[in-house]
Enzyme design. Structure first.
Site, mmCIF file in Angstrom:
data_model
loop_
_atom_site.group_PDB
_atom_site.id
_atom_site.type_symbol
_atom_site.label_atom_id
_atom_site.label_comp_id
_atom_site.label_asym_id
_atom_site.label_seq_id
_atom_site.Cartn_x
_atom_site.Cartn_y
_atom_site.Cartn_z
ATOM 1 N N VAL A 61 84.499 55.510 47.446
ATOM 2 C CA VAL A 61 85.401 55.775 46.315
ATOM 3 C C VAL A 61 86.699 56.472 46.719
ATOM 4 O O VAL A 61 87.623 56.576 45.914
ATOM 5 C CB VAL A 61 84.705 56.590 45.187
ATOM 6 C CG1 VAL A 61 83.533 55.820 44.602
ATOM 7 C CG2 VAL A 61 84.263 57.969 45.685
ATOM 8 N N TYR A 153 84.330 73.010 45.503
ATOM 9 C CA TYR A 153 83.501 72.119 44.660
ATOM 10 C C TYR A 153 83.749 72.435 43.185
ATOM 11 O O TYR A 153 83.944 71.536 42.363
ATOM 12 C CB TYR A 153 82.029 72.308 45.024
ATOM 13 C CG TYR A 153 81.076 71.443 44.210
ATOM 14 C CD1 TYR A 153 80.993 70.074 44.425
ATOM 15 C CD2 TYR A 153 80.255 72.006 43.225
ATOM 16 C CE1 TYR A 153 80.123 69.283 43.665
ATOM 17 C CE2 TYR A 153 79.379 71.219 42.480
ATOM 18 C CZ TYR A 153 79.323 69.857 42.703
ATOM 19 O OH TYR A 153 78.467 69.070 41.959
ATOM 20 N N ALA A 155 86.370 73.703 41.834
ATOM 21 C CA ALA A 155 87.707 73.214 41.435
ATOM 22 C C ALA A 155 87.684 71.705 41.210
ATOM 23 O O ALA A 155 88.311 71.202 40.273
ATOM 24 C CB ALA A 155 88.727 73.583 42.507
ATOM 25 N N LYS A 157 85.191 69.877 40.160
ATOM 26 C CA LYS A 157 84.488 69.505 38.931
ATOM 27 C C LYS A 157 85.291 69.939 37.696
ATOM 28 O O LYS A 157 85.227 69.276 36.652
ATOM 29 C CB LYS A 157 83.069 70.079 38.922
ATOM 30 C CG LYS A 157 82.168 69.414 39.982
ATOM 31 C CD LYS A 157 82.019 67.904 39.777
ATOM 32 C CE LYS A 157 81.084 67.242 40.765
ATOM 33 N NZ LYS A 157 80.945 65.790 40.576
HETATM 34 N N1 NAD Z 1 72.158 67.639 42.362
HETATM 35 C C1 NAD Z 1 72.728 68.539 41.593
HETATM 36 O O1 NAD Z 1 72.221 69.655 41.473
HETATM 37 C C2 NAD Z 1 74.002 68.198 40.824
HETATM 38 C C3 NAD Z 1 74.379 69.082 39.809
HETATM 39 C C4 NAD Z 1 75.528 68.810 39.073
HETATM 40 C C5 NAD Z 1 76.285 67.697 39.348
HETATM 41 N N2 NAD Z 1 75.898 66.846 40.342
HETATM 42 C C6 NAD Z 1 76.756 65.681 40.586
HETATM 43 O O2 NAD Z 1 76.007 64.495 40.434
HETATM 44 C C7 NAD Z 1 76.529 63.463 41.275
HETATM 45 C C8 NAD Z 1 75.397 62.870 42.095
HETATM 46 O O3 NAD Z 1 74.861 63.900 42.907
HETATM 47 P P1 NAD Z 1 73.380 63.866 43.534
HETATM 48 O O4 NAD Z 1 72.776 65.170 43.272
HETATM 49 O O5 NAD Z 1 72.696 62.636 43.153
HETATM 50 O O6 NAD Z 1 73.798 63.857 45.081
HETATM 51 P P2 NAD Z 1 73.268 63.001 46.308
HETATM 52 O O7 NAD Z 1 73.916 63.584 47.498
HETATM 53 O O8 NAD Z 1 71.780 62.876 46.244
HETATM 54 O O9 NAD Z 1 73.889 61.553 45.990
HETATM 55 C C9 NAD Z 1 75.282 61.352 45.987
HETATM 56 C C10 NAD Z 1 75.539 59.908 46.331
HETATM 57 O O10 NAD Z 1 76.967 59.692 46.369
HETATM 58 C C11 NAD Z 1 77.284 59.010 47.560
HETATM 59 N N3 NAD Z 1 78.659 59.288 47.973
HETATM 60 C C12 NAD Z 1 79.165 60.458 48.455
HETATM 61 N N4 NAD Z 1 80.458 60.282 48.775
HETATM 62 C C13 NAD Z 1 80.772 58.986 48.483
HETATM 63 C C14 NAD Z 1 81.955 58.218 48.594
HETATM 64 N N5 NAD Z 1 83.081 58.733 49.110
HETATM 65 N N6 NAD Z 1 81.924 56.924 48.189
HETATM 66 C C15 NAD Z 1 80.777 56.384 47.677
HETATM 67 N N7 NAD Z 1 79.623 57.052 47.573
HETATM 68 C C16 NAD Z 1 79.628 58.346 47.968
HETATM 69 C C17 NAD Z 1 76.273 59.523 48.583
HETATM 70 O O11 NAD Z 1 76.173 58.685 49.711
HETATM 71 C C18 NAD Z 1 75.005 59.544 47.726
HETATM 72 O O12 NAD Z 1 74.402 58.274 47.677
HETATM 73 C C19 NAD Z 1 77.624 64.121 42.107
HETATM 74 O O13 NAD Z 1 78.892 63.827 41.537
HETATM 75 C C20 NAD Z 1 77.311 65.601 42.001
HETATM 76 O O14 NAD Z 1 78.445 66.404 42.176
HETATM 77 C C21 NAD Z 1 74.766 67.067 41.086
#
Ligand code: NAD
Length: 247
Positions: A61, A153, A155, A157
């Site tokens: 992305v 991070y 900032a 979000k």
């Molecule tokens: N896990 C948590 O506690 C949590 C809490 C709040 C928000 N989030 C948000 O939820 C979303 C998903 O997080 P998750 O917990 O599933 O994390 P994760 O690390 O398990 O999965 C994230 C996915 O995004 C992919 N990714 C990362 N950079 C990328 C890029 N440049 N292009 C394409 N794909 C890319 C990774 O390879 C992975 O498959 C994120 O935006 C994260 O910030 C997660």
């Protein structure tokens, strides 16, 4: 969601993967996107096994050309995009701001902010003339409060939430809804990396009123609800899924 065309970024792990499976169980047509073809093809096999029409598209992305192609391929394959989930994200490297670097700033902002902006740009280029659609961005509790050691991070979000609200205003006249979900801790690889070790994770989770992390499936359920015809008047909102963390 039967036969609705749903596109998900970062769909190969964690919340993205759970969301792909949740939409598959609803009968949606799926484009799942990510950076690792073998994992992508394995997930596609699993989803097709459920009788769902699905395709994997390689896309980082951070790269405009790849995001543009992802959207073009989705439209070429299914003729439209009904739902887009901008999920790809990184927690970056943890450090206090005085120890942070431009390299970490760039890598965290490029994925979370530039990535979300590029996805919004090309998704809206399809949805606005289409006159329908729904976009859901992934924010976080970190989009609404500070976290020690995670200033960059946090900032990113906050920026995702700003993009969400502005996109909702641009898209509303075309009957396109844009929202974000803001999870607290979710049981994924990101939470383990974020907390560092099991003891820290356990201590962090005691600060959550519900005393546990969410399952990725619980976040997916809310995303499916927001994308469905049960939420036709919800736009420009940040929906918390945080076990009471911000209460
Ligand atoms: N896990 C948590 O506690 C949590 C809490 C709040 C928000 N989030 C948000 O939820 C979303 C998903 O997080 P998750 O917990 O599933 O994390 P994760 O690390 O398990 O999965 C994230 C996915 O995004 C992919 N990714 C990362 N950079 C990328 C890029 N440049 N292009 C394409 N794909 C890319 C990774 O390879 C992975 O498959 C994120 O935006 C994260 O910030 C997660």
């Amino acid at each position: 969601m039967k036969k609705q065309v749903v596109m998900i970024t970062g769909a190969l792990a964690g919340i993205g993967r759970a969301t792909a499976l949740a939409f598959a169980n609803e009968g949606a047509n799926l484009i799942i996107s990510g950076r690792k073809p073998e994992i992508g093809e394995a997930l596609i096999k699993e989803i097709r096994g459920l009788g769902i029409d699905a395709e994997f598209v390689l896309a980082d992305v951070r790269k405009e050309e790849e995001v543009k192609k992802l959207i073009e391929k989705t439209v070429k394959r299914f003729g439209r995009i009904d739902v887009a989930i901008n999920n790809a994200g990184t927690e970056g490297k943890h450090a206090s701001l005085i120890d942070e670097t431009i390299e970490n700033y760039s890598s965290t902002f490029d994925t979370n902010v530039l990535g979300t902006f590029l996805c919004l740009k090309y998704e809206l280029k399809v949805m606005l003339p289409q006159g329908s659609g729904c976009i859901i961005n992934l924010s976080s509790a970190a989009g609404q409060k500070g976290f020690l050691g995670a200033g960059l991070y946090v900032a990113t979000k906050h920026a995702v939430e700003g993009l969400t609200k502005s996109a909702a205003l641009e898209a509303a006249p075309a009957n396109v809804r844009v929202n974000a979900v803001a999870p607290g801790p979710v049981e994924t690889g990101m939470l383990d990396r974020f907390t560092g070790d099991p003891e820290n994770k356990k201590n962090f989770l005691t600060t959550i009123p519900l005393q546990r992390a969410a399952l990725p499936e619980e976040v997916a359920q809310t995303i499916v609800f927001l994308a469905s015809d049960k939420a036709p008047y919800i736009t420009g909102q940040i929906i918390g899924i945080d076990g009471g963390f911000l209460a």
